[in-house]
Design a protein around this motif. Structure first.
Motif, mmCIF file in Angstrom:
data_model
loop_
_atom_site.group_PDB
_atom_site.id
_atom_site.type_symbol
_atom_site.label_atom_id
_atom_site.label_comp_id
_atom_site.label_asym_id
_atom_site.label_seq_id
_atom_site.Cartn_x
_atom_site.Cartn_y
_atom_site.Cartn_z
ATOM 1 N N ALA A 182 -4.890 -3.104 55.152
ATOM 2 C CA ALA A 182 -5.331 -4.115 54.186
ATOM 3 C C ALA A 182 -4.422 -5.338 54.154
ATOM 4 C CB ALA A 182 -5.393 -3.489 52.790
ATOM 5 N N LEU A 183 -3.314 -5.294 54.900
ATOM 6 C CA LEU A 183 -2.402 -6.435 54.940
ATOM 7 C C LEU A 183 -3.008 -7.571 55.754
ATOM 8 C CD1 LEU A 183 0.951 -4.522 55.591
ATOM 9 C CD2 LEU A 183 0.165 -5.518 53.424
ATOM 10 N N PRO A 184 -2.629 -8.817 55.474
ATOM 11 C CA PRO A 184 -3.164 -9.952 56.247
ATOM 12 C C PRO A 184 -2.887 -9.798 57.742
ATOM 13 C CG PRO A 184 -1.972 -10.703 54.298
ATOM 14 C CD PRO A 184 -1.714 -9.235 54.390
ATOM 15 N N ASP A 185 -3.905 -10.068 58.536
ATOM 16 C CA ASP A 185 -3.808 -10.029 60.004
ATOM 17 C C ASP A 185 -3.504 -8.641 60.558
ATOM 18 O OD1 ASP A 185 -4.178 -12.848 60.099
ATOM 19 O OD2 ASP A 185 -2.045 -13.121 59.669
ATOM 20 N N ALA A 186 -3.679 -7.608 59.753
ATOM 21 C CA ALA A 186 -3.416 -6.244 60.230
ATOM 22 C C ALA A 186 -4.579 -5.736 61.075
ATOM 23 C CB ALA A 186 -3.191 -5.319 59.049
ATOM 24 N N LYS A 187 -4.255 -4.803 61.975
ATOM 25 C CA LYS A 187 -5.303 -4.151 62.756
ATOM 26 C C LYS A 187 -6.024 -3.121 61.898
ATOM 27 C CE LYS A 187 -3.064 -4.591 67.286
ATOM 28 N NZ LYS A 187 -2.543 -3.840 68.468
ATOM 29 N N ALA A 188 -7.260 -2.846 62.260
ATOM 30 C CA ALA A 188 -8.025 -1.826 61.540
ATOM 31 C C ALA A 188 -7.419 -0.444 61.789
ATOM 32 C CB ALA A 188 -9.479 -1.842 61.979
ATOM 33 N N ALA A 189 -7.490 0.407 60.803
ATOM 34 C CA ALA A 189 -7.044 1.795 60.944
ATOM 35 C C ALA A 189 -8.194 2.616 61.509
ATOM 36 C CB ALA A 189 -6.608 2.352 59.593
ATOM 37 N N GLU A 232 -18.281 18.746 48.618
ATOM 38 C CA GLU A 232 -18.612 17.408 49.105
ATOM 39 C C GLU A 232 -18.184 17.256 50.571
ATOM 40 O OE1 GLU A 232 -17.747 14.219 45.990
ATOM 41 O OE2 GLU A 232 -16.620 15.935 45.215
ATOM 42 N N PRO A 233 -19.142 17.173 51.501
ATOM 43 C CA PRO A 233 -18.780 17.001 52.911
ATOM 44 C C PRO A 233 -18.304 15.581 53.195
ATOM 45 C CG PRO A 233 -21.167 16.971 52.666
ATOM 46 C CD PRO A 233 -20.609 17.282 51.317
ATOM 47 N N MET A 234 -17.188 15.462 53.919
ATOM 48 C CA MET A 234 -16.634 14.147 54.244
ATOM 49 C C MET A 234 -15.930 14.184 55.589
ATOM 50 S SD MET A 234 -14.740 13.029 50.726
ATOM 51 C CE MET A 234 -15.284 13.776 49.179
ATOM 52 N N THR A 235 -16.043 13.098 56.321
ATOM 53 C CA THR A 235 -15.179 12.883 57.471
ATOM 54 C C THR A 235 -13.898 12.208 56.982
ATOM 55 O OG1 THR A 235 -16.057 10.685 57.920
ATOM 56 C CG2 THR A 235 -17.191 12.555 58.969
ATOM 57 N N LYS A 236 -12.917 12.086 57.864
ATOM 58 C CA LYS A 236 -11.709 11.350 57.477
ATOM 59 C C LYS A 236 -12.050 9.903 57.133
ATOM 60 C CE LYS A 236 -7.666 13.626 59.452
ATOM 61 N NZ LYS A 236 -6.525 13.501 60.377
ATOM 62 N N LEU A 237 -13.039 9.344 57.825
ATOM 63 C CA LEU A 237 -13.464 7.977 57.509
ATOM 64 C C LEU A 237 -14.005 7.905 56.088
ATOM 65 C CD1 LEU A 237 -13.991 5.061 58.476
ATOM 66 C CD2 LEU A 237 -16.249 5.843 59.240
ATOM 67 N N ASP A 238 -14.800 8.892 55.695
ATOM 68 C CA ASP A 238 -15.327 8.925 54.324
ATOM 69 C C ASP A 238 -14.184 9.041 53.309
ATOM 70 O OD1 ASP A 238 -17.978 8.924 55.287
ATOM 71 O OD2 ASP A 238 -17.971 11.111 55.452
ATOM 72 N N ILE A 239 -13.243 9.922 53.601
ATOM 73 C CA ILE A 239 -12.102 10.111 52.694
ATOM 74 C C ILE A 239 -11.308 8.817 52.574
ATOM 75 C CG2 ILE A 239 -9.909 11.329 52.388
ATOM 76 C CD1 ILE A 239 -11.239 13.734 53.826
ATOM 77 N N ALA A 240 -11.051 8.182 53.728
ATOM 78 C CA ALA A 240 -10.286 6.939 53.722
ATOM 79 C C ALA A 240 -10.999 5.853 52.925
ATOM 80 C CB ALA A 240 -10.038 6.475 55.157
ATOM 81 N N SER A 241 -12.314 5.777 53.048
ATOM 82 C CA SER A 241 -13.083 4.780 52.298
ATOM 83 C C SER A 241 -12.955 5.012 50.797
ATOM 84 C CB SER A 241 -14.556 4.825 52.718
ATOM 85 O OG SER A 241 -14.705 4.514 54.089
ATOM 86 N N ARG A 242 -13.005 6.275 50.379
ATOM 87 C CA ARG A 242 -12.880 6.582 48.953
ATOM 88 C C ARG A 242 -11.464 6.321 48.449
ATOM 89 N NH1 ARG A 242 -16.774 11.280 46.745
ATOM 90 N NH2 ARG A 242 -18.325 11.370 48.409
ATOM 91 N N LEU A 243 -10.479 6.607 49.288
ATOM 92 C CA LEU A 243 -9.108 6.299 48.917
ATOM 93 C C LEU A 243 -8.911 4.796 48.745
ATOM 94 C CD1 LEU A 243 -7.196 8.748 51.278
ATOM 95 C CD2 LEU A 243 -7.020 8.737 48.796
ATOM 96 N N ASP A 250 -8.732 -3.687 50.144
ATOM 97 C CA ASP A 250 -9.740 -4.158 51.094
ATOM 98 C C ASP A 250 -9.318 -3.701 52.488
ATOM 99 O OD1 ASP A 250 -11.877 -5.417 52.252
ATOM 100 O OD2 ASP A 250 -11.008 -7.428 52.165
ATOM 101 N N ALA A 251 -9.451 -2.408 52.720
ATOM 102 C CA ALA A 251 -8.961 -1.819 53.964
ATOM 103 C C ALA A 251 -9.921 -2.081 55.114
ATOM 104 C CB ALA A 251 -8.770 -0.319 53.779
ATOM 105 N N ARG A 252 -9.351 -2.206 56.304
ATOM 106 C CA ARG A 252 -10.154 -2.339 57.524
ATOM 107 C C ARG A 252 -10.136 -0.979 58.229
ATOM 108 N NH1 ARG A 252 -6.814 -6.753 57.109
ATOM 109 N NH2 ARG A 252 -7.810 -8.804 56.959
ATOM 110 N N LEU A 253 -11.288 -0.346 58.294
ATOM 111 C CA LEU A 253 -11.399 0.993 58.854
ATOM 112 C C LEU A 253 -12.390 1.002 60.001
ATOM 113 C CD1 LEU A 253 -11.621 2.942 55.466
ATOM 114 C CD2 LEU A 253 -9.559 2.457 56.805
#
Length: 302
Positions: A182-189, A232-243, A250-253
């Motif tokens: 979420a930092l400026p100019d950071a790469k997506a996780a 609740e079924p979740m992928t790591k992407l789902d978990i990361a989005s909820r976190l 404003d995370a880039r995933l």
């Protein structure tokens, strides 16, 4: 007085169990820890069979909960001897000492005893672990049930709950990468979008274990294999989005749709919880509510 020995009381699950039992004034709860020994716990390395037998002989518990384990799949893969010492041999030592005492033993296992190809998994479905962690936990199940008839295996999936550091759970371990993205100019996780997990709140598991202990205290011990899971079924992407949402970031995933872990992991090991539900046992806190409790009690900035 009903007496409980809680082995591994300083860990992620152990702390939650200790909290859940704290208000049972008519119960005596003896807590052990290996490294993080506090004023309310006794030092015990469960890999030391002689020390285990001496501890159980001295404390004379009616029930023993084994919350200590090596639960990191990558560590188990690199050091199978360590995994065996904690997840198999120590369980057998505790079970043998408990059998002499006539104590009920509850040992924690994992959904990783299954290969993840045919969910949901019931208690009596044939195990087929894919990695050293799953194999060690399966051997630990067998060690318990072969050593004592007054024992129960409780299989659990991915756990999260109140933490002392981000790495205590695979759920909260995602926070630093999420915050960095979420930092400026950071790469997506990059987050796994292949495997489905069922994050389960440790205070809910502790409530389940308390109910199981109450059954034993009434003379109605639950033995064999039981399972409990969040719903609740979740992928790591789902978990990361909820976190990210909970942290207002404003995370880039970016999704990763194929498995990339060096240690093989199953795709979907959803555990059927109907055996305990049929006994009126269980509690599930919605993930969004539970994760806000966790993050609210821990400074989130990495």
């Amino acid at each position: 007085m009903f007496s409980v020995a809680l082995l591994g009381a300083s860990g992620l699950l152990g702390r939650a169990i200790a909290d859940a039992l704290a208000d049972r004034a008519e119960w005596r709860v003896v807590r052990t820890a290996h490294r993080r020994v506090g004023d309310t716990s006794v030092q015990l390395d469960i890999r030391d069979a002689a020390a285990v037998h001496a501890f159980i002989g001295h404390t004379e518990p009616d029930a023993i909960v084994i919350a200590a384990a090596e639960r990191r799949p990558d560590v188990c893969e690199r050091d199978p001897a360590l995994a065996r010492a904690l997840n198999v041999d120590a369980v057998r030592s505790v079970a043998a000492a408990a059998r002499r005492r006539g104590a009920w033993v509850l040992s924690i296992s994992t959904d990783y005893v299954f290969d993840g190809t045919h969910p949901p998994y019931h208690c009596d479905d044939p195990p087929a672990p894919l990695n050293a962690y799953g194999r060690s936990k399966l051997e630990g199940e067998r060690a318990l049930l072969e050593t004592t008839e007054l024992g129960c295996v409780l299989r659990l999936p991915l756990l999260f709950g109140p933490i002392v550091d981000w790495q205590e759970s695979a759920v909260t371990s995602l926070v630093p990468a999420i915050a960095a993205s979420a930092l400026p100019d950071a790469k997506a996780a990059v987050m796994d979008a292949w495997a489905t997990r069922y994050p389960t709140f440790t205070p809910d598991v502790a409530f389940v274990i308390r109910q199981m202990l109450e059954h034993h205290a009434r003379g109605d011990a639950i033995c064999g294999i039981a399972q409990w899971s969040g719903a609740e079924p979740m992928t790591k992407l789902d978990i990361a989005s909820r976190l990210a949402e909970a942290l207002q970031l404003d995370a880039r995933l970016t999704p990763q749709h194929t498995p990339v872990d060096a240690t093989p992991r199953p795709r979907d090991c959803h555990l059927d919880s109907s055996r305990l539900e049929a006994l009126g046992i269980g509690r599930r806190t919605p993930f969004n509510e539970a994760i806000r409790q966790v993050l609210g009690a821990f400074p989130w900035r990495p």
